[in-house]
Enzyme design. Sequence first.
Site, PDB file in Angstrom:
ATOM      1  N   LYS A  54       0.843  -1.206   0.000  1.00 18.84           N
ATOM      2  CA  LYS A  54       0.000   0.000   0.000  1.00 18.84           C
ATOM      3  C   LYS A  54       0.878   1.256   0.000  1.00 18.84           C
ATOM      4  CE  LYS A  54      -3.816  -2.515   2.091  1.00 18.84           C
ATOM      5  NZ  LYS A  54      -4.621  -2.889   3.249  1.00 18.84           N
ATOM      6  N   GLN A  98      -4.536  -1.618   9.529  1.00 22.55           N
ATOM      7  CA  GLN A  98      -4.513  -2.932   8.902  1.00 22.55           C
ATOM      8  C   GLN A  98      -5.120  -3.985   9.831  1.00 22.55           C
ATOM      9  OE1 GLN A  98      -3.698  -3.454   5.747  1.00 22.55           O
ATOM     10  NE2 GLN A  98      -3.916  -5.668   5.801  1.00 22.55           N
ATOM     11  N   ASP A 121     -11.009   2.768   3.899  1.00 18.64           N
ATOM     12  CA  ASP A 121     -11.298   1.340   3.863  1.00 18.64           C
ATOM     13  C   ASP A 121     -12.792   1.064   3.708  1.00 18.64           C
ATOM     14  OD1 ASP A 121      -9.394  -0.669   4.009  1.00 18.64           O
ATOM     15  OD2 ASP A 121      -8.990  -0.334   6.133  1.00 18.64           O
TER      16      ASP A 121
HETATM   17  N1  GUN Z   1      -6.892  -6.911   6.002  1.00 21.68           N
HETATM   18  C1  GUN Z   1      -7.230  -7.634   4.912  1.00 21.68           C
HETATM   19  N2  GUN Z   1      -7.878  -6.856   4.007  1.00 21.68           N
HETATM   20  C2  GUN Z   1      -7.937  -5.611   4.556  1.00 21.68           C
HETATM   21  C3  GUN Z   1      -8.496  -4.381   4.097  1.00 21.68           C
HETATM   22  O1  GUN Z   1      -9.076  -4.264   3.016  1.00 21.68           O
HETATM   23  N3  GUN Z   1      -8.350  -3.330   4.957  1.00 21.68           N
HETATM   24  C4  GUN Z   1      -7.739  -3.442   6.168  1.00 21.68           C
HETATM   25  N4  GUN Z   1      -7.665  -2.354   6.931  1.00 21.68           N
HETATM   26  N5  GUN Z   1      -7.225  -4.580   6.612  1.00 21.68           N
HETATM   27  C5  GUN Z   1      -7.324  -5.658   5.805  1.00 21.68           C
END
Ligand code: GUN
Length: 292
Positions: A54, A98, A121
């Site tokens: 990311k 995350q 998100d």
């Molecule tokens: N863990 C797995 N997929 C995601 C996501 O799309 N966002 C976040 N914050 N954590 C994740």
Amino acid sequence: MTAQIIDGKKLAESIKEEIKNAIAERERQMLPIPGLATVLVGNNPASKTYVANKIKTSDALGIRSFSYELDENVSLEELESLIKELNDNPDVQGVLVQLPLPEHLSEDKVMHNISPKKDVDGLHPYNAGLLSRKYSEPLFYPCTPSGIIRMIQSVCPDISGMNAAVIGRSSIVGMPTAMMLSRCNATPTICHSYTKHLDEICRQSDIIVAAAGTPKLIQGDWVKPGAIVIDVGINHIPDSTKPRGYRIVGDVDFDEAVKRAGAISPVPGGVGPMTIAMLMSNTLKAIEYRES
Ligand code: GUN
């Protein structure tokens, strides 16, 4: 018949290119550029890789990244205080914590702390709630479901009236994907580990979204001829022929399903890159909410 392969990597590249150009244009016009804060708690290796991707993608597109790595044992109060700081930081438009979090931290409580206007998100209960309301729009649509819908629409722009099996009911993927399919006028069936006759439900579905986390759960002969199959699974299978000692497979028996489906996404190179592209798209969109 062999299915069309839905190349998530290629689709993601074209979306990212558009975002990169839009940000470059903002810079030319001396407008503020978006900033994305990522918060990683602990040492989960998969989460570390996702967050690193990311940050790398943000940097490549001209999005400012703010990266925070917190100890596994951080308290809820400390994490909440960092989120508050980021909510108040005018250079940060997106705040991403995350998941999963260590067990002592409630994901629900943590998500509540993120400002809905910075919830790139799309997982804050405010945005998740608006997603399920017919005449409302969330400020952000969640990233993986948005990527899934874009992939489906790349091969079939109008899915009105289609039956869709969504396998998995997580807050990040299954549930919001079902909501978004319904918003596109498809008819989703949300399936989970207690669902009976999953094979039959799949056979009647024009679209299958597999997000169960079980390798090869969806067998080739469960796929209706011509169906669109999106595989969200990322499962590590021991494989001594690979340098890392494992390989990654999805939730669909790809080699068999590809013979019956009309279109199918691979793993890797399917949904994964699209999730990141949609996060970048949400971060750019977050600029709109900056002064509202
Ligand atoms: N863990 C797995 N997929 C995601 C996501 O799309 N966002 C976040 N914050 N954590 C994740």
